[in-house]
Design an enzyme around this catalytic site. Structure first.
Site, PDB file in Angstrom:
ATOM      1  N   GLY A  41      10.412 -10.835  -4.549  1.00 42.05           N
ATOM      2  CA  GLY A  41       9.129 -11.416  -4.917  1.00 42.05           C
ATOM      3  C   GLY A  41       9.037 -11.917  -6.341  1.00 42.05           C
ATOM      4  N   THR A  42       7.829 -12.371  -6.686  1.00 37.88           N
ATOM      5  CA  THR A  42       7.574 -12.990  -7.989  1.00 37.88           C
ATOM      6  C   THR A  42       7.869 -12.049  -9.150  1.00 37.88           C
ATOM      7  OG1 THR A  42       5.887 -14.475  -7.089  1.00 37.88           O
ATOM      8  CG2 THR A  42       5.771 -13.997  -9.441  1.00 37.88           C
ATOM      9  N   CYS A  43       7.419 -10.823  -9.040  1.00 38.29           N
ATOM     10  CA  CYS A  43       7.467  -9.906 -10.185  1.00 38.29           C
ATOM     11  C   CYS A  43       8.870  -9.740 -10.742  1.00 38.29           C
ATOM     12  CB  CYS A  43       6.893  -8.551  -9.786  1.00 38.29           C
ATOM     13  SG  CYS A  43       6.969  -7.328 -11.113  1.00 38.29           S
ATOM     14  N   GLY A 165      -4.355 -21.557 -23.033  1.00 38.70           N
ATOM     15  CA  GLY A 165      -4.471 -20.379 -23.887  1.00 38.70           C
ATOM     16  C   GLY A 165      -4.914 -19.148 -23.132  1.00 38.70           C
ATOM     17  N   LEU A 170      -0.485 -16.968 -23.746  1.00 42.04           N
ATOM     18  CA  LEU A 170      -0.433 -16.155 -24.959  1.00 42.04           C
ATOM     19  C   LEU A 170       0.781 -15.220 -24.967  1.00 42.04           C
ATOM     20  CD1 LEU A 170      -4.199 -15.259 -25.487  1.00 42.04           C
ATOM     21  CD2 LEU A 170      -2.857 -17.076 -26.577  1.00 42.04           C
ATOM     22  N   ASP A 295      -0.990 -12.436  -4.057  1.00 42.50           N
ATOM     23  CA  ASP A 295      -1.630 -13.557  -4.739  1.00 42.50           C
ATOM     24  C   ASP A 295      -2.169 -14.624  -3.789  1.00 42.50           C
ATOM     25  OD1 ASP A 295      -0.768 -12.184  -6.940  1.00 42.50           O
ATOM     26  OD2 ASP A 295       0.710 -13.673  -7.572  1.00 42.50           O
ATOM     27  N   HIS A 429       1.505  15.274 -29.965  1.00 45.50           N
ATOM     28  CA  HIS A 429       1.454  14.634 -31.291  1.00 45.50           C
ATOM     29  C   HIS A 429       2.880  14.463 -31.815  1.00 45.50           C
ATOM     30  CE1 HIS A 429       0.115  13.835 -35.428  1.00 45.50           C
ATOM     31  NE2 HIS A 429       1.076  14.681 -35.809  1.00 45.50           N
TER      32      HIS A 429
END
Length: 445
Positions: A41-43, A165, A170, A295, A429
């Site tokens: 597929g596309t991905c 844009g 982007l 899609d 952390h």
């Protein structure tokens, strides 16, 4: 005539996952894919994986090496995806272009060879394709690329113009700038990133400008003229015509459902006014024994949506009909610019327009120890909370590692948690996710 329990048109995320599911239930499954470069597929072939591979490597590799690494990665994934299906004795893969003959019959054309397949259950997963705008000289230019074809470009363009844009434009702007190209983004709207709050859009604009990406708003491209070593792109801003000399032009004005060759009329399948296959909440088309996934049905164009489409179809076929498109609220998304932008739920503007009384929390990325540690201090985090219920209505993160952190927020919203859960949760952390403590500490009770 070849008869199967199911025909799946398209080798995308939803289709390939469904094929395995059905085959493991001893269904005979036909999977049709028109290109041997699109197994999986596309991905993995032309979308998320190659583009994010290049984006990641833009900080550490030379362009040519990054392209070679990308090619090696997608070749591995493509072969893996093909073998995952081909090795299943209940799955037959057909190479060729599919078109409906009737609501139960599909024709597969490959060169001079034609095959006809029939089934009482058919699933369409053909994805989307780049919109090609009607611009003088564009179709005849040797220097115009789509988001698919430009990733095969072996030589880094010294100067590149990106028409559009939006998020795809982007992402490529950020990537090519990082590799060292001189990038100009031409957006025909007068508003930059119109879906986002103005403080978010302004921060992204400021950061991209700092990285020497030239963004032209209200810029309408009128024509292209090839030269010996590139092309001259003409565009208009406020009635003034400009010319831009570039090596390459990337089209990024949007994508449309890939339905042109399917001959949907022969099956009686209806489409929306936007050219997407019309589906109900269980992804059934206007022909009840034909479904559409991914899609091609319109809406959000993400591979994880296609995967969830598979879950909906599986539940429709074998489950209790508890999962459908009505469950799909607060879907997160990420834009892989530098730093990445991630969002889930409502923006501040949307929440106000919908009548919520809200509290807004903001935290600069520079206040996060991890951001200081990795020297990525651009951006900020922002969250919207319902003043009366303490529920999180939405969040936008423009900071390093935001594409990971956003999933924590999405899960908290999906499970109906108060913002105080994240404010008081113990995170490791130093990490970017621990910034959620300080972000939600900005909310005054």
């Amino acid at each position: 005539m070849n008869t199967f329990d199911a025909i799946i048109i398209g080798f995308g995320k939803g289709g390939k996952t469904l094929a395995t599911e059905l085959a493991n239930r001893n269904w005979s499954v036909a999977v049709i894919e028109r290109s041997n470069k699109m197994y999986g597929g596309t991905c993995i072939n032309i979308g998320c994986i190659p583009s994010k591979s290049l984006s990641y490597q833009s900080k550490k590799e030379h362009y040519e090496q990054a392209v070679d690494n990308k090619d090696e990665l997608i070749t591995f994934l493509r072969e893996k995806n093909y073998n995952n299906l081909a090795q299943n004795e209940n799955i037959t893969i057909f190479d060729g272009e599919a078109s409906f003959v009737s609501d139960h019959e599909v024709q597969v054309n490959k060169g001079n060879e034609t095959k006809r397949l029939t089934s009482y259950k058919i699933f369409i997963n053909t994805g989307a394709e780049t919109v090609i705008p009607d611009i003088d000289g564009l179709r005849n230019s040797n220097h115009v690329y789509t988001s698919t074809s430009i990733m095969d470009l072996k030589k880094l363009p010294k100067k590149i113009a990106i028409i559009g844009g939006g998020y795809i434009g982007l992402e490529f702007a950020s990537m090519y700038s990082q590799f060292g190209s001189e990038v100009t983004v031409l957006e025909d709207s007068s508003t930059f990133m119109g879906r986002e709050d103005r403080d978010v859009a302004d921060a992204v604009h400021q950061t991209m400008t700092k990285k020497h990406i030239n963004i032209k708003l209200d810029a309408k491209v009128t024509g292209l003229q090839d030269t010996v070593d590139g092309t001259i792109l003409s565009y208009v801003t406020q009635d003034t015509t400009h010319e831009l000399h570039v090596d390459a032009v990337l089209l990024a004005v949007g994508r449309k459902p890939n339905i042109e060759s399917l001959n949907l009329e022969a099956a009686g399948i209806e489409v929306t006014d936007r050219g997407a296959i019309k589906v109900d909440n269980n992804l059934r088309t206007t022909v009840p024994h034909i479904w559409a996934l991914g899609d091609v049905k319109g809406g959000l164009q993400f591979t994880y949506i296609s995967l969830d489409d598979y879950r909906i179809v599986k539940d429709d076929l074998f489950g209790n009909h508890n999962h459908n498109m009505n469950d799909r609220d607060n879907v997160p998304y990420s834009v892989f610019i530098d730093p990445p932008l991630a969002r889930v739920g409502l923006s501040e503007e949307e929440a106000s327009k919908q009548g919520y009384d809200i509290k807004v929390a903001k935290l600069p990325a520079s206040a996060i120890p991890r951001a200081r540690l990795i020297n990525e201090t651009d951006g900020f985090l922002k969250a919207i909370v319902d003043e009366h219920t303490n529920k999180i209505l939405g969040a936008t993160l423009f900071c390093a590692e935001s594409s990971e952190i956003i999933n924590i927020l999405s899960l908290a919203m999906k499970t109906g948690q108060d913002y105080t859960l994240l404010r008081d949760h113990i995170f490791t952390h130093p990490t970017m996710s621990e910034a959620l403590n300080d972000l939600f500490a900005q909310i005054k009770e």
